[in-house]
Design an enzyme around this catalytic site. Structure first.
Site, PDB file in Angstrom:
ATOM      1  N   LYS A 108       7.105 -11.261 -17.969  1.00 13.96           N
ATOM      2  CA  LYS A 108       6.849  -9.928 -18.539  1.00 13.96           C
ATOM      3  C   LYS A 108       5.503  -9.928 -19.345  1.00 13.96           C
ATOM      4  O   LYS A 108       4.320  -9.083 -19.054  1.00 13.96           O
ATOM      5  CB  LYS A 108       7.525  -9.255 -19.451  1.00 13.96           C
ATOM      6  CG  LYS A 108       8.821  -8.532 -19.029  1.00 13.96           C
ATOM      7  CD  LYS A 108       8.759  -7.354 -18.217  1.00 13.96           C
ATOM      8  CE  LYS A 108       8.379  -7.746 -16.917  1.00 13.96           C
ATOM      9  NZ  LYS A 108       9.409  -8.001 -15.656  1.00 13.96           N
ATOM     10  N   TRP A 111      -4.159  -1.856  -0.998  1.00 13.16           N
ATOM     11  CA  TRP A 111      -3.834  -3.199  -1.765  1.00 13.16           C
ATOM     12  C   TRP A 111      -4.395  -4.359  -0.679  1.00 13.16           C
ATOM     13  O   TRP A 111      -3.788  -4.547   0.573  1.00 13.16           O
ATOM     14  CB  TRP A 111      -2.517  -3.454  -2.113  1.00 13.16           C
ATOM     15  CG  TRP A 111      -2.295  -4.787  -2.810  1.00 13.16           C
ATOM     16  CD1 TRP A 111      -2.470  -4.845  -4.268  1.00 13.16           C
ATOM     17  CD2 TRP A 111      -1.939  -5.870  -2.538  1.00 13.16           C
ATOM     18  NE1 TRP A 111      -2.057  -6.073  -4.752  1.00 13.16           N
ATOM     19  CE2 TRP A 111      -1.814  -6.853  -3.697  1.00 13.16           C
ATOM     20  CE3 TRP A 111      -1.795  -6.619  -1.150  1.00 13.16           C
ATOM     21  CZ2 TRP A 111      -1.597  -8.056  -3.773  1.00 13.16           C
ATOM     22  CZ3 TRP A 111      -1.400  -8.037  -1.232  1.00 13.16           C
ATOM     23  CH2 TRP A 111      -1.475  -8.750  -2.635  1.00 13.16           C
ATOM     24  N   HIS A 126      10.556 -32.660 -22.359  1.00 11.95           N
ATOM     25  CA  HIS A 126      10.024 -33.689 -21.233  1.00 11.95           C
ATOM     26  C   HIS A 126       8.663 -33.412 -20.714  1.00 11.95           C
ATOM     27  O   HIS A 126       8.376 -33.579 -19.340  1.00 11.95           O
ATOM     28  CB  HIS A 126      11.213 -33.115 -20.218  1.00 11.95           C
ATOM     29  CG  HIS A 126      12.591 -33.782 -20.477  1.00 11.95           C
ATOM     30  ND1 HIS A 126      12.964 -34.907 -20.267  1.00 11.95           N
ATOM     31  CD2 HIS A 126      13.531 -33.118 -21.150  1.00 11.95           C
ATOM     32  CE1 HIS A 126      14.195 -34.977 -20.746  1.00 11.95           C
ATOM     33  NE2 HIS A 126      14.533 -33.657 -21.249  1.00 11.95           N
ATOM     34  N   CYS A 156       0.736  -1.213   0.142  1.00 14.97           N
ATOM     35  CA  CYS A 156       0.084   0.069  -0.043  1.00 14.97           C
ATOM     36  C   CYS A 156       0.896   1.135  -0.067  1.00 14.97           C
ATOM     37  O   CYS A 156       2.112   1.128   0.101  1.00 14.97           O
ATOM     38  CB  CYS A 156      -0.890  -0.002   1.202  1.00 14.97           C
ATOM     39  SG  CYS A 156      -1.817  -1.514   1.579  1.00 14.97           S
ATOM     40  N   ARG A 190       2.221   1.776  -7.011  1.00 19.98           N
ATOM     41  CA  ARG A 190       2.464   0.521  -6.115  1.00 19.98           C
ATOM     42  C   ARG A 190       1.542  -0.552  -6.363  1.00 19.98           C
ATOM     43  O   ARG A 190       1.600  -1.546  -5.631  1.00 19.98           O
ATOM     44  CB  ARG A 190       2.421   1.121  -5.016  1.00 19.98           C
ATOM     45  CG  ARG A 190       3.792   1.960  -4.435  1.00 19.98           C
ATOM     46  CD  ARG A 190       3.801   2.623  -3.158  1.00 19.98           C
ATOM     47  NE  ARG A 190       3.904   1.523  -2.134  1.00 19.98           N
ATOM     48  CZ  ARG A 190       5.161   1.403  -1.397  1.00 19.98           C
ATOM     49  NH1 ARG A 190       6.198   2.266  -1.772  1.00 19.98           N
ATOM     50  NH2 ARG A 190       5.088   0.347  -0.508  1.00 19.98           N
ATOM     51  N   GLU A 232       2.483 -10.979 -16.739  1.00 15.82           N
ATOM     52  CA  GLU A 232       2.000 -10.052 -15.620  1.00 15.82           C
ATOM     53  C   GLU A 232       1.251  -8.676 -16.502  1.00 15.82           C
ATOM     54  O   GLU A 232       0.205  -8.173 -15.607  1.00 15.82           O
ATOM     55  CB  GLU A 232       3.292  -9.638 -14.891  1.00 15.82           C
ATOM     56  CG  GLU A 232       4.270  -8.775 -15.242  1.00 15.82           C
ATOM     57  CD  GLU A 232       5.371  -8.399 -14.315  1.00 15.82           C
ATOM     58  OE1 GLU A 232       4.993  -8.215 -13.062  1.00 15.82           O
ATOM     59  OE2 GLU A 232       6.431  -8.359 -14.867  1.00 15.82           O
ATOM     60  N   ASN A 234       0.281   0.600   6.446  1.00 14.69           N
ATOM     61  CA  ASN A 234       0.838  -0.344   5.722  1.00 14.69           C
ATOM     62  C   ASN A 234       1.287  -1.728   6.628  1.00 14.69           C
ATOM     63  O   ASN A 234       2.027  -1.285   7.604  1.00 14.69           O
ATOM     64  CB  ASN A 234       2.103   0.048   4.895  1.00 14.69           C
ATOM     65  CG  ASN A 234       1.653   1.136   3.757  1.00 14.69           C
ATOM     66  OD1 ASN A 234       0.514   1.114   3.535  1.00 14.69           O
ATOM     67  ND2 ASN A 234       2.433   1.530   3.060  1.00 14.69           N
ATOM     68  N   GLY A 235       1.178  -2.839   6.061  1.00  9.85           N
ATOM     69  CA  GLY A 235       1.727  -3.815   6.827  1.00  9.85           C
ATOM     70  C   GLY A 235       0.517  -4.667   7.366  1.00  9.85           C
ATOM     71  O   GLY A 235      -0.554  -4.769   6.688  1.00  9.85           O
ATOM     72  N   GLU A 259      12.196 -14.495 -17.971  1.00  6.71           N
ATOM     73  CA  GLU A 259      11.712 -13.173 -17.738  1.00  6.71           C
ATOM     74  C   GLU A 259      10.685 -12.771 -18.658  1.00  6.71           C
ATOM     75  O   GLU A 259      10.074 -11.745 -18.560  1.00  6.71           O
ATOM     76  CB  GLU A 259      13.116 -12.198 -17.788  1.00  6.71           C
ATOM     77  CG  GLU A 259      12.757 -10.725 -17.578  1.00  6.71           C
ATOM     78  CD  GLU A 259      12.128 -10.373 -16.444  1.00  6.71           C
ATOM     79  OE1 GLU A 259      12.082 -11.227 -15.436  1.00  6.71           O
ATOM     80  OE2 GLU A 259      12.001  -9.173 -16.304  1.00  6.71           O
ATOM     81  N   LYS A 300       3.859  -3.052  -6.810  1.00  2.00           N
ATOM     82  CA  LYS A 300       5.255  -3.027  -7.320  1.00  2.00           C
ATOM     83  C   LYS A 300       6.200  -3.633  -6.330  1.00  2.00           C
ATOM     84  O   LYS A 300       7.021  -4.066  -6.606  1.00  2.00           O
ATOM     85  CB  LYS A 300       5.582  -1.382  -7.414  1.00  2.00           C
ATOM     86  CG  LYS A 300       6.885  -0.928  -7.839  1.00  2.00           C
ATOM     87  CD  LYS A 300       7.309  -1.394  -9.211  1.00  2.00           C
ATOM     88  CE  LYS A 300       8.608  -1.063  -9.515  1.00  2.00           C
ATOM     89  NZ  LYS A 300       9.021  -2.020 -10.875  1.00  2.00           N
TER      90      LYS A 300
HETATM   91  O1  M6R Z   1      11.538  -4.954  -5.695  1.00  2.00           O
HETATM   92  P1  M6R Z   1      12.061  -6.160  -6.159  1.00  2.00           P
HETATM   93  O2  M6R Z   1      13.182  -6.185  -7.234  1.00  2.00           O
HETATM   94  O3  M6R Z   1      12.697  -6.961  -4.848  1.00  2.00           O
HETATM   95  O4  M6R Z   1      10.908  -7.068  -6.576  1.00  2.00           O
HETATM   96  C1  M6R Z   1      10.893  -8.212  -6.876  1.00  2.00           C
HETATM   97  C2  M6R Z   1       9.489  -8.820  -7.586  1.00  2.00           C
HETATM   98  O5  M6R Z   1       8.436  -8.621  -6.883  1.00  2.00           O
HETATM   99  C3  M6R Z   1       9.453  -7.985  -9.111  1.00  2.00           C
HETATM  100  O6  M6R Z   1      10.556  -8.233  -9.746  1.00  2.00           O
HETATM  101  C4  M6R Z   1       8.232  -8.378  -9.800  1.00  2.00           C
HETATM  102  O7  M6R Z   1       8.280  -9.836 -10.123  1.00  2.00           O
HETATM  103  C5  M6R Z   1       7.853  -7.506 -10.928  1.00  2.00           C
HETATM  104  N1  M6R Z   1       6.621  -7.581 -11.026  1.00  2.00           N
HETATM  105  C6  M6R Z   1       8.590  -8.120 -12.384  1.00  2.00           C
HETATM  106  O8  M6R Z   1       8.100  -7.277 -13.209  1.00  2.00           O
END
Ligand code: M6R
Length: 611
Positions: free
Chosen positions: A488, A77, A507, A2, A27, A491, A103-104, A484, A606
């Site tokens: 991308k 969030w 496999h 959040c 975020r 997500e 937050n938390g 990766e 984020k």
């Molecule tokens: O801030 P961080 O690099 O620790 O975040 C790790 C992951 O949460 C972050 O890389 C996430 O997978 C992204 N949404 C990828 O695009």
């Protein structure tokens, strides 16, 4: 996950709070709210969805917009309780005197809730956070700071808090345990926020709270106290990022802007870090002497999501360039798997935000086991950077889009620099060091060449946007690059995408291949490329449409694949970077074609500050 903004000062409080929340939109959140102090009471506005909904609701309340003095705001969030106006923050106690943003996660909130209910409190929301407002009210004996201090002592779990009260206009109290709070120091005004983005338009002077800290802000003063309620000095840091860096400019989305920034951000990551006399790297934040560096017998990299994928690329670098055994741990597993860590193990937590809960836990576990820990973070002064004590900053500038792009390529660049340093510290000779240094310096140009092909990639992506399932395959360091690329795509476009080692396809997953399962094959001319040709043929034989990423001029692959994206010729060390940029563009254009919210994908945040 959040976002929090708080302000005390002479400006329009509502304006500062709403603008601040907009800068926190990246975020990820489902609702937002703000509280300001009017002469009579705490005035709260809340709305579901975007900050613009909150702004529209706030504009209808002239008293709210006119308020000056202390105020707090929040983007939520959902963790406890569905996204709804009632569950949105700020939360009030039953007298409407105290407002809290949190937050938390409060782990003992059920106990607190039943205790407070037995004392006559009426809970209106399903959140754990509301209990804090009631608790402060219960602890209040005329002194807001003392009430917050007493209340947080009774909380189990994590919190970043902002608190105001109608009894104390101008006073803003913040507290932190496990959820970041940064204080922005202005002239005749002060701020709190969950990260620096909302502060940049007002000040560059910031102070990060440590766990257990409580901060007392008025327009003219900031005082920090520790858990024992003793005043403590916290260092004032200066943030170099400017406010423009956190703006979209002429780009349609932050993600696209950040993709295009990569030649520059990688140049920033490299700047001043190559020693041409030694043909090595200079990474002063590591704080390790050549002797200490030479005594490292193993590298363990920990991270989540894209940061973990960057670590997987780094694994190849450490073994190949520096001859050091390296392994990558999903950060959440690191803590619970009880890994074997020796004093000569170098643990490298990687995190763009520097706030990811699992990666932070890995840092603590590694330090506890006596390892050397050096963090690779983008956000200066973030919790992981501070707790690790030593490390290497990425210098990629603020990454706003939820999907990581420029931080990922800077992470890989830093890993390559570190492998060069450790290699030269061992068996890598000066000539090979010089070659790798050249390759590192060419990275921005390689990325530029991929960006020049954006129109071709866009065309292909738009044609493939109708598919619901994708495989991404690669070999060597292009295997984590494939992971990766798949991350991308899934997500931001909500398309099912799986990254696989090309050899692993046979496999099991090959059973799925047909004309509805396109394969994105990373077939650049690096070791493994010939075998990739075979893999592409296998996919074509099952009628899968294939998009191949190939080294420019590689006619053999071009004839095999249905569609081709050209990657400039480069070494196996450099290859993941231009390749992933092409995949970032591919994912971006698929998402745009599908009408997705590129910068704020559903369900994502984020920075993942809860386990
Ligand atoms: O801030 P961080 O690099 O620790 O975040 C790790 C992951 O949460 C972050 O890389 C996430 O997978 C992204 N949404 C990828 O695009």
């Amino acid at each position: 996950m959040c976002g929090i903004v708080g302000y005390t000062g002479p400006r329009s409080t509502a304006r500062v709070l709403l603008d601040g929340l907009k800068r926190l939109e990246y975020r990820g959140y489902d609702s937002a709210g703000a509280a300001v102090l009017t002469p009579e009471r705490v005035e709260v506005v809340k709305a579901l969805g975007k900050v613009r909904n909150l702004e529209a609701a706030a504009r209808k309340k002239s008293e709210f917009m006119a308020a000056t003095g202390a105020g707090i705001a929040h983007t939520r969030w959902a963790t406890h309780g569905a996204p709804s106006v009632i569950n949105a923050h700020p939360h009030l106690d039953n007298s409407g005197t105290f407002a809290v943003v949190h937050n938390g996660i409060i782990e003992n909130f059920r106990e607190l809730r039943s205790h407070l209910t037995s004392r006559g409190c009426k809970f209106v929301s399903e959140t754990d956070s509301e209990a804090i407002a009631h608790l402060i009210s219960e602890c209040y004996e005329g002194d807001l700071v003392q009430a917050v201090a007493a209340a947080v002592k009774r909380l189990h779990g994590t919190y970043g808090l902002g608190v105001i009260s109608s009894r104390h206009p101008g006073l803003l109290v913040a507290a932190r345990k496990g959820s970041p709070i940064v204080i922005g120091i202005g002239k005749g005004e002060n701020f709190i926020a969950s990260d620096v983005a909302p502060l940049l338009s007002y000040t560059r002077e910031v102070m990060y709270l440590d766990d257990g800290d409580l901060a007392v802000l008025t327009p003219d003063s900031v005082e920090v106290r520790n858990v024992e309620n003793v005043p403590v000095e916290r260092e004032v840091a200066r943030i170099d990022w400017d406010a423009d860096a956190a703006e979209k400019g002429n780009y349609a989305h932050f993600m696209l802007k950040e993709i295009y920034e990569q030649p520059e951000t990688i140049a920033n990551t490299i700047r001043g870090r190559i020693d041409r006399q030694l043909n090595s790297a200079v990474l002063s934040g590591l704080g390790l002497t050549p002797r200490e560096l030479a005594s490292v017998s193993r590298v363990v990299i920990a991270g989540c999501g894209s940061s973990m994928h960057a670590g997987m690329v780094g694994e190849y670098y450490f073994e190949d360039i520096a001859g050091i055994p390296a392994e990558v741990e999903q950060a959440a597993e690191f803590r619970y798997r009880n890994p074997i860590i020796e004093p000569d193990t170098l643990v490298l937590p990687i995190s763009q935000s520097g706030e990811t809960a699992d990666t932070l836990a890995a840092v603590r576990e590694a330090r506890n086991k006596g390892a050397l820990v050096a963090a690779l973070c983008n956000v200066v002064g973030s919790t992981i950077a501070r707790e690790a004590g030593r490390g290497i900053y990425l210098h990629a500038g603020p990454e706003i889009s939820v999907a990581s792009t420029k931080a990922f390529t800077s992470q890989i660049t830093v890993l390559l620099l570190l492998a060069l340093l450790m290699g030269r510290n061992r068996r890598l000779d000066s000539t090979d060091g010089a070659r790798i240094a050249d390759e590192i310096e060419q990275l921005p140009d390689l990325i530029r060449q991929v960006l020049d092909q954006a129109p071709v990639i866009e065309k292909i992506a738009r044609r493939y946007a109708r598919f619901e399932h994708f495989f991404f395959i690669g070999r060597g360091s292009l295997y984590p690059t494939a992971l990766e690329g798949a991350l991308k795509l899934k997500e931001i476009s909500y398309v099912h995408a799986e990254g696989y080692h090309a050899a692993e396809l046979k496999h099991g997953p090959i059973a799925l291949l047909d004309e509805n399962h396109p394969v994105i094959a990373l077939a650049n001319n690096i070791p493994g490329r010939d075998k990739m040709l075979g893999n592409i043929q296998e996919c074509r034989a099952r009628n899968s449409p294939v998009v191949a990423l190939v080294t420019a001029g590689d006619a053999a692959v071009r004839d095999l694949a249905g569609d081709v994206i050209q990657i400039p010729a480069c070494s196996r060390f450099a290859a993941p970077l231009p390749t992933v940029v092409a995949l970032q563009l591919f994912a971006y254009y698929v998402a745009v074609e599908r009408g997705c919210e590129v910068d704020q994908p559903r369900n994502l945040a984020k920075s993942v500050t809860v386990e």
